[in-house]
Scaffold this motif. Structure first.
Motif, PDB file in Angstrom:
ATOM      1  N   PHE A  36      60.461  -2.850  -4.761  1.00 51.83           N
ATOM      2  CA  PHE A  36      59.247  -2.061  -4.993  1.00 51.83           C
ATOM      3  C   PHE A  36      58.022  -2.596  -4.243  1.00 51.83           C
ATOM      4  O   PHE A  36      57.140  -1.836  -3.875  1.00 51.83           O
ATOM      5  N   VAL A  37      57.996  -3.922  -3.996  1.00 52.37           N
ATOM      6  CA  VAL A  37      56.825  -4.475  -3.288  1.00 52.37           C
ATOM      7  C   VAL A  37      56.658  -3.846  -1.908  1.00 52.37           C
ATOM      8  O   VAL A  37      55.543  -3.751  -1.403  1.00 52.37           O
ATOM      9  N   LEU A  38      57.746  -3.396  -1.304  1.00 48.89           N
ATOM     10  CA  LEU A  38      57.643  -2.757   0.011  1.00 48.89           C
ATOM     11  C   LEU A  38      56.874  -1.444  -0.084  1.00 48.89           C
ATOM     12  O   LEU A  38      56.084  -1.118   0.805  1.00 48.89           O
ATOM     13  N   ALA A  39      57.079  -0.719  -1.171  1.00 51.09           N
ATOM     14  CA  ALA A  39      56.346   0.533  -1.390  1.00 51.09           C
ATOM     15  C   ALA A  39      54.857   0.233  -1.585  1.00 51.09           C
ATOM     16  O   ALA A  39      53.993   0.954  -1.075  1.00 51.09           O
ATOM     17  N   ILE A  40      54.568  -0.854  -2.304  1.00 54.69           N
ATOM     18  CA  ILE A  40      53.163  -1.249  -2.503  1.00 54.69           C
ATOM     19  C   ILE A  40      52.544  -1.621  -1.164  1.00 54.69           C
ATOM     20  O   ILE A  40      51.470  -1.130  -0.800  1.00 54.69           O
ATOM     21  N   SER A  41      53.237  -2.472  -0.396  1.00 56.70           N
ATOM     22  CA  SER A  41      52.705  -2.942   0.886  1.00 56.70           C
ATOM     23  C   SER A  41      52.534  -1.827   1.908  1.00 56.70           C
ATOM     24  O   SER A  41      51.669  -1.912   2.765  1.00 56.70           O
ATOM     25  N   SER A  42      53.348  -0.776   1.795  1.00 57.07           N
ATOM     26  CA  SER A  42      53.187   0.309   2.762  1.00 57.07           C
ATOM     27  C   SER A  42      51.929   1.125   2.469  1.00 57.07           C
ATOM     28  O   SER A  42      51.430   1.818   3.331  1.00 57.07           O
TER      29      SER A  42
END
Length: 157
Positions: A36-42
């Motif tokens: 999920f952190v990838l969705a936040i970082s995007s």
């Protein structure tokens, strides 16, 4: 007592009015790069940057701690350390630490009250961390819902 409201959609794009906090689980070794952190970082760089700085300076960076990062006018991201390392140990114990998640959510309940914010999350702790949703749900009930927080859980389609 309030109930969890389940929504199909993207937890990084909360569908309610007013102040909102997006909550998610982080690990205790400074790793940010899967799940999920990838969705936040995007969407926003700052939650990752703040998490990495928090890890680097080591102050209060441990299981059960949270970090609230403002990303927009009425939107915050809550980095919650509820996962020990990133893979199951030799005994097959998954990285999730339910006691730590509970401490995090108790702190989050206070923050939500201060900010008068609703809480939005994916099914935290159930992906890479290896947790069981039935367990997490009970923890959400006894922390957030008991404190009258409005909780939205998103299932990504």
């Amino acid at each position: 007592m309030k109930k969890i409201i389940y929504i199909k959609g993207d937890a990084t794009n909360p569908q309610t009015e007013g102040n909102k906090i997006i909550a998610h689980i982080c690990n205790d070794i400074g790793g940010w790069g899967k799940g999920f952190v990838l969705a936040i970082s995007s969407r926003w760089r700052i939650p990752e940057n703040e998490y990495r700085m928090w890890f680097k300076n080591g102050e209060n960076f441990k299981l059960g701690e949270i970090q609230i990062v403002q990303v927009e006018k009425n939107l915050w991201v809550c980095n919650m350390i509820g996962q020990h390392k990133i893979i199951s140990n030799s005994k097959g114990i998954p990285p999730i630490r339910y006691e730590a998640v509970e401490k995090c959510l108790e702190k989050l309940a206070d923050e939500a009250l201060k900010l008068n914010a609703s809480i939005h999350m994916p099914r935290i702790g159930c992906g890479l961390a290896g947790g069981k949703w039935e367990e997490i749900e009970l923890i959400i009930e006894k922390t957030l819902l008991k404190n009258n927080a409005e909780v939205y859980v998103y299932d990504f389609e």
